[in-house]
Motif scaffolding. Structure first.
Motif, PDB file in Angstrom:
ATOM      1  N   ALA A  27      65.877  11.306 -35.572  1.00 42.11           N
ATOM      2  CA  ALA A  27      64.803  11.836 -34.726  1.00 42.11           C
ATOM      3  C   ALA A  27      63.526  11.030 -34.914  1.00 42.11           C
ATOM      4  CB  ALA A  27      64.568  13.309 -35.062  1.00 42.11           C
ATOM      5  N   SER A  28      63.175  10.783 -36.179  1.00 35.90           N
ATOM      6  CA  SER A  28      61.931  10.063 -36.396  1.00 35.90           C
ATOM      7  C   SER A  28      62.068   8.620 -35.913  1.00 35.90           C
ATOM      8  CB  SER A  28      61.535  10.107 -37.869  1.00 35.90           C
ATOM      9  OG  SER A  28      62.451   9.355 -38.610  1.00 35.90           O
ATOM     10  N   ARG A  76      63.883   7.586 -33.545  1.00 34.98           N
ATOM     11  CA  ARG A  76      63.871   7.582 -32.087  1.00 34.98           C
ATOM     12  C   ARG A  76      62.442   7.608 -31.559  1.00 34.98           C
ATOM     13  NH1 ARG A  76      67.629  11.356 -28.363  1.00 34.98           N
ATOM     14  NH2 ARG A  76      66.813  10.671 -26.371  1.00 34.98           N
ATOM     15  N   GLN A  77      61.633   8.475 -32.196  1.00 33.66           N
ATOM     16  CA  GLN A  77      60.222   8.537 -31.785  1.00 33.66           C
ATOM     17  C   GLN A  77      59.559   7.185 -31.950  1.00 33.66           C
ATOM     18  OE1 GLN A  77      58.238  11.591 -33.917  1.00 33.66           O
ATOM     19  NE2 GLN A  77      58.746  13.175 -32.429  1.00 33.66           N
ATOM     20  N   GLU A  78      59.849   6.603 -33.102  1.00 35.51           N
ATOM     21  CA  GLU A  78      59.246   5.323 -33.401  1.00 35.51           C
ATOM     22  C   GLU A  78      59.685   4.295 -32.369  1.00 35.51           C
ATOM     23  OE1 GLU A  78      59.810   4.353 -37.497  1.00 35.51           O
ATOM     24  OE2 GLU A  78      59.624   2.226 -37.068  1.00 35.51           O
ATOM     25  N   GLU A 103      60.709   4.843 -29.361  1.00 36.52           N
ATOM     26  CA  GLU A 103      60.097   5.088 -28.047  1.00 36.52           C
ATOM     27  C   GLU A 103      58.676   4.546 -27.995  1.00 36.52           C
ATOM     28  OE1 GLU A 103      60.564   9.204 -27.071  1.00 36.52           O
ATOM     29  OE2 GLU A 103      62.693   8.882 -26.617  1.00 36.52           O
ATOM     30  N   ARG A 104      57.949   4.754 -29.112  1.00 39.52           N
ATOM     31  CA  ARG A 104      56.585   4.226 -29.150  1.00 39.52           C
ATOM     32  C   ARG A 104      56.587   2.714 -29.006  1.00 39.52           C
ATOM     33  NH1 ARG A 104      55.464   7.981 -33.083  1.00 39.52           N
ATOM     34  NH2 ARG A 104      55.726   6.491 -34.760  1.00 39.52           N
TER      35      ARG A 104
END
Lengths: 306, 180
Positions: A102-103, A105-107, A109-110
């Motif tokens: 999850a983390s 993925r966020q990274e 996406e950023r």
């Protein structure tokens, strides 16, 4: 002298001769075959026949399902406990991985947003059950139920826990047909995970391993390399595991290396599969210059099914 | 003795035995059951051994009741089979239509022989049917199948005596008391 009746008695009326009928139905069959291979006009007709056949197909599931139920009833408790423990262990392992995911993925996406890249992640997934494997010895297909929501669309990618299984090619009212990656008419755009070399994995038909064609003999690829989808076609989302390179023949006398790969997914086993939602479609292909377009003969050559 | 129902015996009918004409619903029922057998979700060895039940039952009715089951009926069931197998539309239809014609052509010859000799001829007819499917697919660009492709027609031929006895059973007159 008695006159013979002009008409033979009713008993002898049998309609056209068998040969006439054979000629008629044979001709219709050939027309159907031609229409199906070349133009695919017949999908509506196929849908109708599929509805007629559906109750019988469902009934044909019953004996196998009943047998499986009886088998499950007599499964040893010990085996069930073992399996349960194993599944729990797997859940914990994957839970840990998922938290990291999850983390990450966020990274990701950023970073993608920073670089202005188009995302390619799947929108959602539907769990489906395999009804039966295709019986046609010439193709590699599966039939799956449409799942709870029934939102399976043609063209969607199908995966299992290990990797890519295939692609939905036809959708009937109550089920869907999945063409496996081992089918002769199926191709998956892949890249070598280790080196990033792009290629296309072609199915080779029943009993043969899929091949990587058109790879130069000196391409950076080794036995045991994992092939993942490259996501270039817009059908398969990028990064799904597909196959592992099983054999490699570098013959410098040949133009291309001979490479086969063993699918990672349980292409011919397993009961539950995931149908992925639509991937973000890539922007349309830029138009080609007019003169090359005119030089090419459109419609020639064998069309590859998706 | 009176309480026992007079059921026909389970062995092939003797040549002098006169069979009743088959009922239409029975023909339709057996064809549907054969289609059901072809649709069973088999895998592995069972799938490799599974004969084409539908071809076998169609062949039986084409030989025994050519007035009811002929080229047209065979063609129709072939279409259903094409949809069930998701194969090319018309491939089984064509094969079954030719099978029905061949059955009609050879039926008098086939019926002259005892069951196990009939089976040998049935093997050829079923092989013809399988060969037509093969021809259509290879012309369509499919790779040639493995050698196991030749097994189902042989299994079908081995089943022919069983299928014959079972399918002619309802048409047989009950055993007369004089025989007992």
């Amino acid at each position: 002298m008695r006159h013979l009746p002009a008409e033979p008695p009713d008993f002898f009326h049998r309609g056209p001769t068998p040969l006439t009928r054979l000629a008629f139905f044979g001709l219709v069959s050939v027309v159907l075959l031609f229409a199906d291979t070349r133009y695919r006009y017949l999908e509506p007709l196929r849908q109708v026949a599929a509805v007629v056949l559906y109750p019988l197909q469902q009934a044909a599931q019953i004996p196998g399902a009943a047998l499986a139920q009886v088998g499950a009833h007599f499964a040893a408790q010990r085996a069930l406990v073992d399996e349960n423990a194993q599944l729990k262990r797997k859940l914990v392992e994957q839970g840990a991985a998922a938290q990291g995911f999850a983390s990450e993925r966020q990274e990701n996406e950023r970073l993608r947003a920073l670089l202005d890249l188009k995302g390619g992640a799947a929108a959602g997934a539907t769990m489906v059950e395999v009804l039966y494997s295709g019986r046609d010895p010439f193709t590699q297909k599966l039939f799956v139920g449409k799942g709870e929501e029934g939102v399976v669309k043609p063209g969607a990618a199908v995966i299992d826990a290990e990797g890519v299984v295939g692609q939905v090619t036809r959708v009937y009212p109550h089920m869907a047909e999945v063409t496996l990656i081992t089918d002769k008419d199926h191709a998956v755009p892949v890249k070598v995970e280790r080196s990033g070399v792009r290629s296309v994995l072609f199915g080779a038909g029943t009993g043969n391993l899929p091949q990587l064609r058109f790879m130069a003999p000196n391409a950076d690829i080794e036995i045991g390399d994992t092939l993942v989808t490259s996501g270039i076609d817009g059908t398969y989302p990028p990064g799904l595991a597909v196959a592992r390179v099983a054999s490699l023949e570098r013959d410098t006398g040949q133009v291309f290396a001979r490479i086969t790969a063993r699918p990672l997914a349980g292409v011919d086993r397993g009961r539950y599969l995931m149908v992925l939602g639509e991937t973000a479609s890539p922007p349309p292909r830029p138009e080609e210059p007019a003169e090359t377009d005119a030089a090419r003969k459109p419609g020639r050559g064998k069309a590859r099914r998706p | 003795m009176m309480l026992l129902p007079r059921v026909p015996p389970l062995y092939p009918a003797r040549p002098e035995e006169i069979l009743r004409p088959a009922r239409r619903w029975f023909i339709v029922l057996t064809l549907a059951l054969a289609l059901f057998g072809n649709l069973l979700p088999l895998t592995g060895l069972a799938l490799a051994l599974r004969p084409d039940f539908l071809a076998l039952v169609l062949l039986y009715w084409c030989i025994k009741e050519p007035r009811y089951v002929g080229v047209g009926v065979a063609w129709f069931f072939g279409l259903l089979m094409d949809v069930g197998d998701a194969t090319l539309f018309g491939q089984h239809a064509l094969a079954y239509a030719v099978l029905a014609y061949a059955a009609e052509y050879f039926r008098r010859r086939v019926l002259r022989f005892p069951l196990w000799q009939q089976a040998a001829q049935v093997a050829l007819l079923l092989a013809l049917c399988a060969a037509l499917v093969l021809l259509v697919r290879v012309v369509g660009g499919a790779p040639p199948p493995r050698w196991t492709y030749a097994v189902p027609p042989l299994v079908g031929a081995l089943l022919w005596p069983v299928v014959s006895v079972v399918l002619q059973w309802p048409q047989r007159p009950a055993r007369s008391t004089s025989e007992l």
